[in-house]
Design a protein around this motif. Structure first.
Motif, PDB file in Angstrom:
ATOM      1  N   THR A  11      19.761  48.749  -2.383  1.00  0.00           N
ATOM      2  CA  THR A  11      19.625  50.148  -1.985  1.00  0.00           C
ATOM      3  C   THR A  11      18.251  50.660  -2.375  1.00  0.00           C
ATOM      4  OG1 THR A  11      21.994  50.509  -2.233  1.00  0.00           O
ATOM      5  CG2 THR A  11      20.588  52.466  -2.261  1.00  0.00           C
ATOM      6  N   LEU A  12      17.548  51.179  -1.378  1.00  0.00           N
ATOM      7  CA  LEU A  12      16.218  51.748  -1.571  1.00  0.00           C
ATOM      8  C   LEU A  12      16.343  53.271  -1.552  1.00  0.00           C
ATOM      9  CD1 LEU A  12      13.129  51.429  -1.717  1.00  0.00           C
ATOM     10  CD2 LEU A  12      13.126  51.257   0.783  1.00  0.00           C
ATOM     11  N   THR A  13      15.975  53.896  -2.663  1.00  0.00           N
ATOM     12  CA  THR A  13      15.935  55.358  -2.709  1.00  0.00           C
ATOM     13  C   THR A  13      14.475  55.787  -2.803  1.00  0.00           C
ATOM     14  OG1 THR A  13      16.153  55.437  -5.105  1.00  0.00           O
ATOM     15  CG2 THR A  13      18.186  55.561  -3.830  1.00  0.00           C
ATOM     16  N   VAL A  14      14.167  56.940  -2.241  1.00  0.00           N
ATOM     17  CA  VAL A  14      12.777  57.380  -2.137  1.00  0.00           C
ATOM     18  C   VAL A  14      12.605  58.756  -2.768  1.00  0.00           C
ATOM     19  CG1 VAL A  14      10.929  57.984  -0.531  1.00  0.00           C
ATOM     20  CG2 VAL A  14      12.463  56.090  -0.004  1.00  0.00           C
ATOM     21  N   SER A  15      11.621  58.865  -3.658  1.00  0.00           N
ATOM     22  CA  SER A  15      11.244  60.184  -4.170  1.00  0.00           C
ATOM     23  C   SER A  15       9.938  60.637  -3.527  1.00  0.00           C
ATOM     24  CB  SER A  15      11.132  60.184  -5.693  1.00  0.00           C
ATOM     25  OG  SER A  15      10.211  59.215  -6.130  1.00  0.00           O
ATOM     26  N   GLU A  16       9.140  59.666  -3.043  1.00  0.00           N
ATOM     27  CA  GLU A  16       7.903  59.985  -2.314  1.00  0.00           C
ATOM     28  C   GLU A  16       7.600  58.862  -1.332  1.00  0.00           C
ATOM     29  OE1 GLU A  16       3.071  60.390  -2.987  1.00  0.00           O
ATOM     30  OE2 GLU A  16       4.369  60.369  -4.732  1.00  0.00           O
ATOM     31  N   LYS A  65       2.074  55.333   0.554  1.00  0.00           N
ATOM     32  CA  LYS A  65       2.548  55.283  -0.839  1.00  0.00           C
ATOM     33  C   LYS A  65       4.051  55.504  -0.841  1.00  0.00           C
ATOM     34  CE  LYS A  65       2.005  57.214  -5.429  1.00  0.00           C
ATOM     35  NZ  LYS A  65       1.319  58.179  -6.284  1.00  0.00           N
ATOM     36  N   LEU A  66       4.747  54.630  -1.529  1.00  0.00           N
ATOM     37  CA  LEU A  66       6.200  54.698  -1.649  1.00  0.00           C
ATOM     38  C   LEU A  66       6.580  54.679  -3.125  1.00  0.00           C
ATOM     39  CD1 LEU A  66       9.069  54.517  -0.385  1.00  0.00           C
ATOM     40  CD2 LEU A  66       8.815  52.049  -0.487  1.00  0.00           C
ATOM     41  N   VAL A  67       7.298  55.695  -3.547  1.00  0.00           N
ATOM     42  CA  VAL A  67       7.788  55.784  -4.923  1.00  0.00           C
ATOM     43  C   VAL A  67       9.294  56.005  -4.846  1.00  0.00           C
ATOM     44  CG1 VAL A  67       7.677  57.058  -7.105  1.00  0.00           C
ATOM     45  CG2 VAL A  67       5.618  56.814  -5.701  1.00  0.00           C
ATOM     46  N   GLY A  68      10.030  55.262  -5.652  1.00  0.00           N
ATOM     47  CA  GLY A  68      11.477  55.413  -5.659  1.00  0.00           C
ATOM     48  C   GLY A  68      12.117  54.346  -6.511  1.00  0.00           C
ATOM     49  N   THR A  69      13.285  53.887  -6.068  1.00  0.00           N
ATOM     50  CA  THR A  69      13.981  52.827  -6.791  1.00  0.00           C
ATOM     51  C   THR A  69      14.543  51.800  -5.817  1.00  0.00           C
ATOM     52  OG1 THR A  69      16.131  53.946  -6.795  1.00  0.00           O
ATOM     53  CG2 THR A  69      14.669  54.382  -8.665  1.00  0.00           C
ATOM     54  N   ASN A  70      14.642  50.584  -6.293  1.00  0.00           N
ATOM     55  CA  ASN A  70      15.303  49.498  -5.582  1.00  0.00           C
ATOM     56  C   ASN A  70      16.441  49.033  -6.475  1.00  0.00           C
ATOM     57  OD1 ASN A  70      16.122  47.224  -4.235  1.00  0.00           O
ATOM     58  ND2 ASN A  70      14.259  46.061  -4.601  1.00  0.00           N
ATOM     59  N   ASN A  71      17.665  49.342  -6.061  1.00  0.00           N
ATOM     60  CA  ASN A  71      18.845  49.037  -6.877  1.00  0.00           C
ATOM     61  C   ASN A  71      18.718  49.614  -8.283  1.00  0.00           C
ATOM     62  OD1 ASN A  71      20.432  47.832  -4.986  1.00  0.00           O
ATOM     63  ND2 ASN A  71      20.363  45.807  -5.884  1.00  0.00           N
TER      64      ASN A  71
END
Length: 84
Positions: A11-16, A65-71
């Motif tokens: 799961t990829l979540t994105v903050s930016e 630019k991609l900022v977030g989480t992967n799992n």
């Protein structure tokens, strides 16, 4: 459209997620699509898409630019590409 993905079943979540032209300081206006916001329900939880509001200029370098989480693990990725 700029697409980012991680492995299937993650799961990829994105903050930016932003796109800036070379030498620019302001990100282009764009729409971020995730599995939760995709009106067509085509994106899975491991894919995000950034769709600029206007066509990209020819022969121009852009920085994504991609900022977030992967799992749940933090990710911070930056890459560049040049349009034809």
């Amino acid at each position: 459209m700029i697409i980012a993905s991680v492995r299937v079943n993650q799961t990829l979540t994105v903050s930016e997620f932003s796109l800036t032209p070379a030498g620019g300081t302001a990100a282009l206006k764009a729409i971020l699509l995730t599995s939760a916001t995709d009106p067509n329900k085509m994106l899975s939880s491991n894919v995000v898409a950034l769709i600029p509001d206007a066509p990209l200029a020819a022969k121009t370098t852009y920085t994504a630019k991609l900022v977030g989480t992967n799992n749940g693990q933090p990710i911070n990725k930056t890459w560049s590409f040049t349009t034809q």
